[in-house]
Write a protein that holds these residues in place. Structure first.
Motif, PDB file in Angstrom:
ATOM      1  N   GLY A 134       0.814  -1.207   0.000  1.00  0.00           N
ATOM      2  CA  GLY A 134       0.000   0.000   0.000  1.00  0.00           C
ATOM      3  C   GLY A 134       0.851   1.262   0.000  1.00  0.00           C
ATOM      4  O   GLY A 134       0.527   2.245  -0.671  1.00  0.00           O
ATOM      5  N   GLY A 135       1.944   1.237   0.746  1.00  0.00           N
ATOM      6  CA  GLY A 135       2.846   2.381   0.744  1.00  0.00           C
ATOM      7  C   GLY A 135       3.432   2.655  -0.630  1.00  0.00           C
ATOM      8  O   GLY A 135       3.586   3.820  -1.028  1.00  0.00           O
ATOM      9  N   ALA A 136       3.754   1.587  -1.356  1.00  0.00           N
ATOM     10  CA  ALA A 136       4.265   1.762  -2.720  1.00  0.00           C
ATOM     11  C   ALA A 136       3.205   2.392  -3.620  1.00  0.00           C
ATOM     12  O   ALA A 136       3.508   3.257  -4.449  1.00  0.00           O
ATOM     13  CB  ALA A 136       4.707   0.417  -3.283  1.00  0.00           C
ATOM     14  N   VAL A 137       1.951   1.977  -3.445  1.00  0.00           N
ATOM     15  CA  VAL A 137       0.856   2.580  -4.213  1.00  0.00           C
ATOM     16  C   VAL A 137       0.746   4.065  -3.890  1.00  0.00           C
ATOM     17  O   VAL A 137       0.604   4.915  -4.783  1.00  0.00           O
ATOM     18  CB  VAL A 137      -0.470   1.861  -3.917  1.00  0.00           C
ATOM     19  CG1 VAL A 137      -1.649   2.620  -4.532  1.00  0.00           C
ATOM     20  CG2 VAL A 137      -0.435   0.435  -4.451  1.00  0.00           C
ATOM     21  N   GLY A 138       0.812   4.407  -2.605  1.00  0.00           N
ATOM     22  CA  GLY A 138       0.726   5.803  -2.205  1.00  0.00           C
ATOM     23  C   GLY A 138       1.858   6.639  -2.773  1.00  0.00           C
ATOM     24  O   GLY A 138       1.651   7.797  -3.173  1.00  0.00           O
ATOM     25  N   ALA A 139       3.060   6.067  -2.833  1.00  0.00           N
ATOM     26  CA  ALA A 139       4.198   6.797  -3.388  1.00  0.00           C
ATOM     27  C   ALA A 139       4.013   7.072  -4.874  1.00  0.00           C
ATOM     28  O   ALA A 139       4.380   8.150  -5.367  1.00  0.00           O
ATOM     29  CB  ALA A 139       5.487   5.998  -3.157  1.00  0.00           C
ATOM     30  N   LEU A 140       3.443   6.127  -5.601  1.00  0.00           N
ATOM     31  CA  LEU A 140       3.240   6.305  -7.037  1.00  0.00           C
ATOM     32  C   LEU A 140       2.046   7.207  -7.346  1.00  0.00           C
ATOM     33  O   LEU A 140       1.976   7.772  -8.443  1.00  0.00           O
ATOM     34  CB  LEU A 140       3.027   4.938  -7.698  1.00  0.00           C
ATOM     35  CG  LEU A 140       4.235   3.992  -7.674  1.00  0.00           C
ATOM     36  CD1 LEU A 140       3.850   2.632  -8.235  1.00  0.00           C
ATOM     37  CD2 LEU A 140       5.404   4.586  -8.476  1.00  0.00           C
ATOM     38  N   SER A 160      -4.880   0.708  -5.112  1.00  0.00           N
ATOM     39  CA  SER A 160      -5.140  -0.144  -3.943  1.00  0.00           C
ATOM     40  C   SER A 160      -6.004  -1.339  -4.319  1.00  0.00           C
ATOM     41  O   SER A 160      -5.770  -2.466  -3.846  1.00  0.00           O
ATOM     42  CB  SER A 160      -5.833   0.674  -2.849  1.00  0.00           C
ATOM     43  OG  SER A 160      -5.000   1.721  -2.390  1.00  0.00           O
ATOM     44  N   LEU A 161      -6.998  -1.109  -5.162  1.00  0.00           N
ATOM     45  CA  LEU A 161      -7.851  -2.212  -5.603  1.00  0.00           C
ATOM     46  C   LEU A 161      -7.064  -3.214  -6.442  1.00  0.00           C
ATOM     47  O   LEU A 161      -7.182  -4.434  -6.248  1.00  0.00           O
ATOM     48  CB  LEU A 161      -9.031  -1.663  -6.403  1.00  0.00           C
ATOM     49  CG  LEU A 161      -9.969  -2.703  -7.027  1.00  0.00           C
ATOM     50  CD1 LEU A 161     -10.623  -3.550  -5.950  1.00  0.00           C
ATOM     51  CD2 LEU A 161     -11.022  -2.024  -7.889  1.00  0.00           C
ATOM     52  N   LEU A 162      -6.249  -2.708  -7.347  1.00  0.00           N
ATOM     53  CA  LEU A 162      -5.514  -3.586  -8.253  1.00  0.00           C
ATOM     54  C   LEU A 162      -4.539  -4.488  -7.509  1.00  0.00           C
ATOM     55  O   LEU A 162      -4.416  -5.678  -7.828  1.00  0.00           O
ATOM     56  CB  LEU A 162      -4.775  -2.761  -9.305  1.00  0.00           C
ATOM     57  CG  LEU A 162      -5.647  -2.128 -10.390  1.00  0.00           C
ATOM     58  CD1 LEU A 162      -4.793  -1.274 -11.325  1.00  0.00           C
ATOM     59  CD2 LEU A 162      -6.386  -3.203 -11.185  1.00  0.00           C
ATOM     60  N   VAL A 163      -3.824  -3.943  -6.524  1.00  0.00           N
ATOM     61  CA  VAL A 163      -2.842  -4.781  -5.834  1.00  0.00           C
ATOM     62  C   VAL A 163      -3.505  -5.831  -4.945  1.00  0.00           C
ATOM     63  O   VAL A 163      -2.857  -6.797  -4.543  1.00  0.00           O
ATOM     64  CB  VAL A 163      -1.861  -3.926  -4.995  1.00  0.00           C
ATOM     65  CG1 VAL A 163      -1.054  -2.992  -5.883  1.00  0.00           C
ATOM     66  CG2 VAL A 163      -2.584  -3.154  -3.903  1.00  0.00           C
ATOM     67  N   LEU A 164      -4.789  -5.653  -4.657  1.00  0.00           N
ATOM     68  CA  LEU A 164      -5.496  -6.662  -3.875  1.00  0.00           C
ATOM     69  C   LEU A 164      -6.096  -7.771  -4.725  1.00  0.00           C
ATOM     70  O   LEU A 164      -6.445  -8.833  -4.189  1.00  0.00           O
ATOM     71  CB  LEU A 164      -6.614  -5.998  -3.058  1.00  0.00           C
ATOM     72  CG  LEU A 164      -6.164  -5.245  -1.801  1.00  0.00           C
ATOM     73  CD1 LEU A 164      -7.328  -4.471  -1.199  1.00  0.00           C
ATOM     74  CD2 LEU A 164      -5.566  -6.196  -0.768  1.00  0.00           C
ATOM     75  N   VAL A 165      -6.232  -7.538  -6.035  1.00  0.00           N
ATOM     76  CA  VAL A 165      -6.879  -8.541  -6.884  1.00  0.00           C
ATOM     77  C   VAL A 165      -5.975  -9.062  -7.994  1.00  0.00           C
ATOM     78  O   VAL A 165      -6.317 -10.049  -8.646  1.00  0.00           O
ATOM     79  CB  VAL A 165      -8.170  -7.966  -7.514  1.00  0.00           C
ATOM     80  CG1 VAL A 165      -9.145  -7.543  -6.433  1.00  0.00           C
ATOM     81  CG2 VAL A 165      -7.878  -6.795  -8.441  1.00  0.00           C
ATOM     82  N   THR A 166      -4.845  -8.423  -8.225  1.00  0.00           N
ATOM     83  CA  THR A 166      -3.982  -8.810  -9.342  1.00  0.00           C
ATOM     84  C   THR A 166      -3.072  -9.962  -8.960  1.00  0.00           C
ATOM     85  O   THR A 166      -2.383  -9.917  -7.936  1.00  0.00           O
ATOM     86  CB  THR A 166      -3.117  -7.619  -9.801  1.00  0.00           C
ATOM     87  OG1 THR A 166      -3.977  -6.541 -10.173  1.00  0.00           O
ATOM     88  CG2 THR A 166      -2.243  -8.014 -10.984  1.00  0.00           C
ATOM     89  N   THR A 167      -3.040 -10.992  -9.788  1.00  0.00           N
ATOM     90  CA  THR A 167      -2.155 -12.127  -9.559  1.00  0.00           C
ATOM     91  C   THR A 167      -0.699 -11.662  -9.608  1.00  0.00           C
ATOM     92  O   THR A 167      -0.296 -10.928 -10.501  1.00  0.00           O
ATOM     93  CB  THR A 167      -2.390 -13.207 -10.617  1.00  0.00           C
ATOM     94  OG1 THR A 167      -3.755 -13.626 -10.573  1.00  0.00           O
ATOM     95  CG2 THR A 167      -1.482 -14.411 -10.388  1.00  0.00           C
ATOM     96  N   GLY A 168       0.078 -12.109  -8.652  1.00  0.00           N
ATOM     97  CA  GLY A 168       1.476 -11.710  -8.577  1.00  0.00           C
ATOM     98  C   GLY A 168       1.732 -10.593  -7.600  1.00  0.00           C
ATOM     99  O   GLY A 168       2.885 -10.332  -7.247  1.00  0.00           O
ATOM    100  N   SER A 169       0.680  -9.917  -7.154  1.00  0.00           N
ATOM    101  CA  SER A 169       0.851  -8.856  -6.168  1.00  0.00           C
ATOM    102  C   SER A 169       1.219  -9.457  -4.817  1.00  0.00           C
ATOM    103  O   SER A 169       0.594 -10.421  -4.373  1.00  0.00           O
ATOM    104  CB  SER A 169      -0.446  -8.051  -6.039  1.00  0.00           C
ATOM    105  OG  SER A 169      -0.448  -7.272  -4.858  1.00  0.00           O
TER     106      SER A 169
END
Length: 214
Positions: A134-140, A160-169
């Motif tokens: 989540g911190g990486a998402v906030g930085a970007l 935030s939504l993508l990193v919770l549903v994307t395979t490989g996250s």
């Protein structure tokens, strides 16, 4: 660096902007976790809630300074170091909040099939993975990459939504490892390590961009 961390922490807590993400996280945990539920699934839910909260916290710390104060901090400690201090401040307290929630959930959950220490270890690793992702998402989703407030918030929510549903996250892997677990806990070491690497790479890119573009 210590002085910069204290400076950004003081800004963050004195502004009381930390209240909104903290209350959001408390609400997510209160709604998603009930005492007596299977402990591993509850830990997964508590960890997943850290993704948007950590992203929001990092964005707050990166955007809370007035331009003049940011210029002074950059002149005193270096633009990259000042930017890194803001990133560390924003990502630090969600990790702490996640650790506290993990202890509470472990203490109140149903431990059928797994031991308390194993569940606690798995929960801490998953919480760390989600908070750092989540911190990486906030930085970007914040300066210097996205300056407009509207686009920044939209990018934060979508990321935030993508990193919770994307395979490989790392976040998805950590949460799935707990929610879908049957029997003994399987600590998500790989997901936590991947999150650390992703957060470090994102922080380096963000600091480099801040030094060149601001």
């Amino acid at each position: 660096m210590t002085a910069l961390l204290r400076y950004h922490s003081a800004l963050f807590f004195r502004s009381q902007r930390w209240l909104a993400p903290l209350l959001l996280y408390a609400a997510l945990v209160a709604v998603g976790v009930r005492p007596g539920d299977p402990v591993l699934g509850s830990l997964g839910i508590a960890a997943a809630g850290l993704v948007p909260v950590s992203a929001w916290s990092v964005r707050i710390c990166l955007t809370q300074e007035p331009a003049a104060a940011r210029a002074v901090a950059a002149a005193a400690g270096g633009r990259s170091r000042a930017h890194l201090a803001a990133l560390l401040t924003g990502a630090g307290w969600p990790v702490l909040a996640g650790a506290v929630a993990t202890v509470a959930v472990t203490a109140t959950g149903d431990h059928a099939g797994t031991s308390g220490p194993d569940a606690l270890l798995a929960g801490v690793l998953a919480a760390t993975a989600c908070a750092l992702t989540g911190g990486a998402v906030g930085a970007l989703a914040a300066r210097p990459f996205v300056r407009a407030a509207g686009w920044s918030v939209a990018a934060l929510l979508l990321g935030s939504l993508l990193v919770l549903v994307t395979t490989g996250s790392p976040a998805k892997h950590a949460v799935t490892a707990l929610v879908a677990a049957e029997g003994a806990a399987s600590p998500p070491w790989a997901a936590c390590a991947a999150a650390v690497l992703a957060a470090a790479a994102t922080a380096a890119a963000s600091c480099l961009a801040a030094a060149r573009l601001e």
